[in-house]
Enzyme design. Structure first.
Site, short mmCIF file in Angstrom:
data_model
loop_
_atom_site.label_atom_id
_atom_site.label_comp_id
_atom_site.label_asym_id
_atom_site.label_seq_id
_atom_site.Cartn_x
_atom_site.Cartn_y
_atom_site.Cartn_z
NE ARG A 52 0.33 1.29 3.41
CZ ARG A 52 1.33 2.13 3.59
NH1 ARG A 52 2.56 1.70 3.61
NH2 ARG A 52 1.11 3.42 3.75
N GLY A 53 0.27 2.37 -0.17
CA GLY A 53 1.07 3.58 -0.37
C GLY A 53 1.09 3.89 -1.85
CB ALA A 54 0.23 6.93 -3.78
NE ARG A 89 -6.27 0.64 -1.41
CZ ARG A 89 -5.53 1.16 -0.43
NH1 ARG A 89 -4.22 0.91 -0.37
NH2 ARG A 89 -6.07 1.97 0.47
CD GLN A 199 -3.08 2.35 6.94
OE1 GLN A 199 -3.69 2.64 7.98
NE2 GLN A 199 -3.67 2.35 5.76
CG ASP A 240 -3.09 7.86 -0.86
OD1 ASP A 240 -2.98 8.39 0.26
OD2 ASP A 240 -2.75 6.68 -1.11
CG ASN A 250 -2.36 11.44 3.05
OD1 ASN A 250 -1.75 10.69 2.29
ND2 ASN A 250 -2.05 11.56 4.33
C1 LIG Z 1 3.55 7.85 -0.03
S1 LIG Z 1 1.88 7.55 -0.31
C2 LIG Z 1 1.39 7.06 1.29
C3 LIG Z 1 -0.08 7.25 1.51
O1 LIG Z 1 -0.81 6.05 1.20
C4 LIG Z 1 -1.51 5.65 2.36
O2 LIG Z 1 -2.75 5.07 2.10
P1 LIG Z 1 -2.87 3.44 2.13
O3 LIG Z 1 -2.10 2.97 3.32
O4 LIG Z 1 -4.37 3.20 2.24
O5 LIG Z 1 -2.32 2.98 0.81
C5 LIG Z 1 -1.69 6.94 3.14
O6 LIG Z 1 -2.69 7.76 2.58
C6 LIG Z 1 -0.33 7.54 2.96
O7 LIG Z 1 -0.21 8.90 3.25
#
Ligand SMILES: CSC[C@H]1O[C@H](OP(=O)(O)O)[C@H](O)[C@@H]1O
Length: 361
Positions: A52-54, A89, A199, A240, A250
């Site tokens: 996860r993470g953009a 997603r 997270q 994101d 975000n």
């Molecule tokens: C560097 S992008 C990280 C960003 O992604 C996370 O969302 P997720 O854990 O649902 O993929 C979160 O918004 C972070 O800031």
């Protein structure tokens, strides 16, 4: 086969072409590398947040499309595999961006040449992410140096995980922290747990602790009080999807921190690569917000005293819940955007200034 000391969230073996990812649903208690060996495995990994993470979502999808083309390089499969990965997603724009990068690389090629070209491009995107996140860190370090006061520890607050686990290495919001730590600047991170998937507690605290960076986990609801107590020098979060007007989408809860930061006169920075900017999106109101399973709110996973994994229900039987995974912080609450090209205002003007620096601009 792999460099096991490689502090990266996705590793690729040039000899075998194998791709492995850290299964982030098992952190912080278990560090397990998972071999992605089918398009379904890539889609599962993104949809169920093993990755996860953009930026990481995008790069994982790039390798997933390359894998699909190695199996079947036809036009039909190129479209079908792209759509399957894109559907995993909805919010992080890097997913669409990375798939477009691969399709642009291979669409005009004869099918037999597509798999190798796609893999080469995915490897290139992975390397670019490492370089871009390092540059984000350098530009962010300049901001932190401005906040440093006579050697007192800098207190940085962050939300969710925008560290190297959300990218390949370095991260976005945490990259300036790692750079400051490496430069000998005393820095401490308030890690907001980030309900409901935690997270922050599960990922940011784990990676910061592993790197030796002092950090303290706090309940999301404590963050406003810490700001009012003067215990926060700045807030740095990831993104994101950032709209062309500077609105930032975000992890859910980011907006509340931005409001509290503004009320307490604390800088609120967003760190992101250019690939997270959706130039075609006029404002945050247009960004699709992922709705995830209510069970993520109503239950929680962890380990018992013996280290045995378990999941517990938190609410009474029949309790309902909603679970928006992201929110939008209006540009006017953002003190600035820290990118690989430098620091820019979160505004149409600031983004236009950045866009003028892009290759081919
Ligand atoms: C560097 S992008 C990280 C960003 O992604 C996370 O969302 P997720 O854990 O649902 O993929 C979160 O918004 C972070 O800031």
């Amino acid at each position: 086969m792999f460099n096991n000391d490689d502090l990266s969230s996705l590793r690729w073996d040039a000899v075998s072409g194998t791709v492995e990812i850290i299964d982030q649903t098992l952190l912080p208690h278990t560090l397990r590398w998972v071999h992605l060996d089918s398009l379904e495995a890539y889609c599962h990994a993104i949809r169920h947040m093993q990755v996860r993470g953009a930026p990481l979502i995008g790069i994982t999808a790039a390798f997933g499309l390359a894998h699909a083309l190695a199996v079947n390089p036809s036009d039909q499969n190129l479209i079908a595999a792209s759509e399957a990965l894109l559907s995993t997603r909805p919010t992080a724009v890097n997913l669409r961006w990375a798939l477009e990068q691969i399709r642009a690389e291979v669409s005009s090629l004869l099918p037999w040449a597509r798999a190798e070209a796609a893999l080469n491009k995915a490897v290139e995107l992975r390397a670019e992410d490492i370089a871009n996140c390092s540059r984000i860190g350098e530009h962010g370090l300049s901001l932190l140096r401005e906040l440093e006061t006579d050697g007192k520890p800098l207190n940085v607050m962050t939300h969710c995980n925008a560290g190297w686990l959300a990218t390949i290495q370095w991260g976005t919001a945490l990259s300036p922290v790692y750079k400051a730590f490496a430069a000998g600047i005393p820095v401490h991170v308030w890690v907001s747990e980030t309900r409901p998937r935690n997270q922050g507690m599960n990922l940011s605290a784990w990676e910061l602790h592993r790197s030796g960076v002092p950090c303290t986990v706090v309940a999301d609801n404590s963050c406003g009080q810490l700001m009012r107590q003067g215990l926060v020098d700045c807030v740095i979060v990831g993104s994101d999807r950032t709209a062309a007007n500077g609105d930032v989408c975000n992890k859910i809860g980011t907006y509340l921190k931005a409001l509290a930061a503004r009320d307490n006169g604390i800088p609120f920075y967003v760190a992101l690569p250019e690939s997270t900017i959706d130039w075609d999106c006029a404002s945050g109101a247009k960004i699709p917000i992922e709705e995830r399973d209510a069970l993520e709110v109503l239950s929680i996973a962890g380990v018992d005293a013996s280290g045995q994994g378990l999941e517990v229900n938190l609410a009474a039987e029949g309790t309902s819940a909603v679970n928006p995974a992201f929110d939008v912080t209006p540009a006017e609450l953002v003190s600035g955007l820290v990118t690989e090209y430098g620091f820019f205002a979160a505004s149409p003007e600031g983004l236009s200034e950045m866009r003028a620096l892009l290759p081919g601009a």
